[in-house]
Motif scaffolding. Structure first.
Motif, PDB file in Angstrom:
ATOM      1  N   VAL A 190       0.540  -1.112  -0.193  1.00  0.00           N
ATOM      2  CA  VAL A 190      -0.024   0.191   0.192  1.00  0.00           C
ATOM      3  C   VAL A 190       0.035   1.364  -0.015  1.00  0.00           C
ATOM      4  O   VAL A 190       0.274   2.339  -0.256  1.00  0.00           O
ATOM      5  CB  VAL A 190      -0.757   0.392   1.257  1.00  0.00           C
ATOM      6  CG1 VAL A 190      -1.207   1.386   1.209  1.00  0.00           C
ATOM      7  CG2 VAL A 190      -2.110  -0.907   1.189  1.00  0.00           C
ATOM      8  N   CYS A 191       2.244   1.112   0.747  1.00  0.00           N
ATOM      9  CA  CYS A 191       2.885   2.196   0.947  1.00  0.00           C
ATOM     10  C   CYS A 191       3.293   2.617  -0.500  1.00  0.00           C
ATOM     11  O   CYS A 191       3.341   3.679  -0.929  1.00  0.00           O
ATOM     12  CB  CYS A 191       4.206   1.820   1.200  1.00  0.00           C
ATOM     13  SG  CYS A 191       3.858   2.535   3.237  1.00  0.00           S
ATOM     14  N   GLY A 192       3.592   2.035  -1.563  1.00  0.00           N
ATOM     15  CA  GLY A 192       3.740   1.823  -2.855  1.00  0.00           C
ATOM     16  C   GLY A 192       3.125   2.185  -3.808  1.00  0.00           C
ATOM     17  O   GLY A 192       3.737   3.080  -4.766  1.00  0.00           O
ATOM     18  N   VAL A 193       2.074   1.531  -3.424  1.00  0.00           N
ATOM     19  CA  VAL A 193       0.865   2.108  -4.100  1.00  0.00           C
ATOM     20  C   VAL A 193       0.817   3.666  -4.033  1.00  0.00           C
ATOM     21  O   VAL A 193       0.427   4.392  -5.231  1.00  0.00           O
ATOM     22  CB  VAL A 193      -0.067   1.505  -3.993  1.00  0.00           C
ATOM     23  CG1 VAL A 193      -1.601   2.265  -5.225  1.00  0.00           C
ATOM     24  CG2 VAL A 193       0.191   0.000  -4.936  1.00  0.00           C
ATOM     25  N   TYR A 194       0.393   3.671  -2.790  1.00  0.00           N
ATOM     26  CA  TYR A 194       0.466   5.832  -2.750  1.00  0.00           C
ATOM     27  C   TYR A 194       1.424   6.833  -2.893  1.00  0.00           C
ATOM     28  O   TYR A 194       1.024   7.634  -3.026  1.00  0.00           O
ATOM     29  CB  TYR A 194      -0.391   5.200  -0.716  1.00  0.00           C
ATOM     30  CG  TYR A 194      -0.104   6.643  -0.796  1.00  0.00           C
ATOM     31  CD1 TYR A 194      -1.532   7.264  -0.574  1.00  0.00           C
ATOM     32  CD2 TYR A 194       0.492   7.348   0.578  1.00  0.00           C
ATOM     33  CE1 TYR A 194      -2.231   8.859  -0.290  1.00  0.00           C
ATOM     34  CE2 TYR A 194      -0.398   8.781   0.953  1.00  0.00           C
ATOM     35  CZ  TYR A 194      -1.131   9.452   0.611  1.00  0.00           C
ATOM     36  OH  TYR A 194      -2.099  10.449   0.813  1.00  0.00           O
ATOM     37  N   ALA A 195       1.959   6.045  -2.766  1.00  0.00           N
ATOM     38  CA  ALA A 195       3.612   7.009  -3.444  1.00  0.00           C
ATOM     39  C   ALA A 195       3.758   7.138  -4.580  1.00  0.00           C
ATOM     40  O   ALA A 195       3.728   8.790  -4.394  1.00  0.00           O
ATOM     41  CB  ALA A 195       5.120   6.329  -2.535  1.00  0.00           C
TER      42      ALA A 195
END
Length: 440
Positions: free
Chosen positions: A140-145
């Motif tokens: 989720v951190c990767g997608v959000y970034a």
């Protein structure tokens, strides 16, 4: 203290790390001291993870009992780090958005690992649940970034309506509360998450995540359209001011042309009276003509275009009872396009006179200095007194006359950039000073 239990608690509290990343991603550029904030975040996370694990392992407590005070403390530190660059409501939106996304990861991990957790007698989740949570959080951190974080960053920087921000932060905060409230807490209730219901629950848990990302995308689209309309309004305002300025200059030039035409007639009269020896009538005529010229414009600059723009704002300043000290030491022919310098001087004078309107007449003062520092360098300084109120966001000055960024100052900075110049803004003791250095 059971060492295994301690590390399971520590793994549970480790979800604070991706939560911190999700909260800081959209606001990182607004932090005035990034290094200090990063250090404070690391110390807070270390204390929260290992201190929380020690307390819960010693007392046999659920980790959720400490999460609430930890999150409250994290919010206070978050607001303190962003103070002066973002309003409380904008900062709260960034924090709650990250918190909501991390809550989704935690809930999904609990749903995915519901079967092994059903037989877990301890008040802390199993190691596999903690690892699944951290894995989901990393995704989720990767997608959000890559997607939503730039949208939120743009909204925090550009979307101006504080009335919307005061309300919109409740959406991720409410979603977070709804997620936590809907999770079965009692051990006997966890049977609901086993079997076919588990698959449906996982899909249902993913749905609000997609809806929220869609909301952020739509909010960004609406914000960009609103910003575009505001920019068009500001440009129309600038065009209106420029049009009025052009009309004033055209009127001044027309008046000058008329004076030149009339002066030829005066010369004929003076020549005729002089040749006929009618000196008494000549003296009377000259006194009358000198009286007519007494109210005419006194040149402020050798360059005609700069003199015209200075004369326009000098007259406007006199009407506004604002004294202006002019020092325009420029040659008749400038080594750069006159339009660029006139635009910069006009925009800065527009801002200076507007700022002076907020002061008592006795405190108003504007000083303008423009001269060639060398054959290849020109300096311009405009200094005025102001009421001490400035609007900033992310180190950028915002307009005090209307919502949004100041178009005039932005135009000046853009024009200076074409000459590889520098624009320095100084504010001290209620003095606002703009220093421009152009490399010609």
């Amino acid at each position: 203290m059971d060492g295994t239990l301690f590390w399971r608690y520590a793994l549970d509290f480790a979800a604070l790390v991706p939560a911190a990343v999700l909260c800081l991603l959209p606001v990182w550029e607004f932090l005035e001291n990034k290094r200090r904030t990063a250090l404070a975040a690391l110390l807070f996370l270390a204390a929260g993870i290992f201190g929380g694990a020690a307390i819960c392992a010693a007392g046999g407590l659920e980790s959720n009992l400490l999460l609430a005070p930890l999150l409250l403390l994290a919010l206070l530190l978050y607001l303190r780090a962003l103070r002066g660059t973002l309003s409380v409501w904008r900062a709260a939106f960034g924090f709650c958005s990250g918190l909501f996304l991390q809550t989704v990861c935690s809930v999904l991990a609990a749903l995915i690992c519901a079967r092994p957790e059903y037989d877990n007698p301890d008040p802390v989740c199993l190691t596999v649940t903690g690892l699944v949570c951290l894995g989901l959080s990393a995704v989720v951190c990767g997608v959000y970034a890559l997607t939503a974080a730039p949208w939120v960053r743009w909204l925090l920087r550009e979307y101006e309506s504080e009335r919307i921000w005061r309300a919109i932060w409740l959406l991720p905060a409410g979603y977070t509360g709804l997620y936590l409230f809907s999770m079965p807490q009692a051990p006997e209730a966890k049977i609901l998450l086993v079997g076919r219901v588990q698959e449906i629950s996982v899909l249902t848990g993913l749905l609000p995540l997609g809806i929220y990302l869609l909301f952020l995308y739509l909010f960004t689209c609406i914000g960009r359209e609103s910003a575009r309309n505001l920019r068009l309004t500001e440009e129309n305002h600038v065009l209106t001011v420029e049009s009025r300025r052009y009309d004033e200059l055209r009127e001044y030039m027309e008046k000058t042309r008329t004076l030149r035409h009339d002066f030829r007639q005066h010369l004929r009269v003076i020549s005729g009276l002089s040749e006929s020896g009618r000196l008494g009538e000549l003296q009377t005529y000259l006194r009358q003509y000198a009286g007519e010229l007494a109210e005419e414009h006194t040149p402020l600059c050798a360059n005609a275009a700069v003199d015209a723009i200075a004369a326009y704002y000098d007259a406007a300043a006199k009407r506004a009872h604002t004294p202006v000290v002019w020092q325009l030491d420029l040659p008749q022919k400038l080594p750069l396009p006159e339009a660029d310098l006139c635009m910069m001087l006009g925009n800065l004078m527009e801002n200076a006179l507007r700022a002076s309107e907020a002061l008592p007449e006795a405190e108003r003062r504007v000083q303008v200095l423009c001269r060639m520092l060398s054959p290849a360098m020109l300096g311009l300084i405009v200094e005025n007194r102001y009421d001490g109120v400035l609007r900033r966001r992310g180190g950028k000055l915002l307009s005090t006359a209307h919502p949004g960024s100041g178009v005039g100052l932005l135009s000046v900075q853009t024009a200076a950039g074409r000459y590889h110049g520098e624009v320095t803004i100084e504010t001290e003791n209620h003095l606002f000073r703009v220093n421009i250095l152009l490399n010609i």
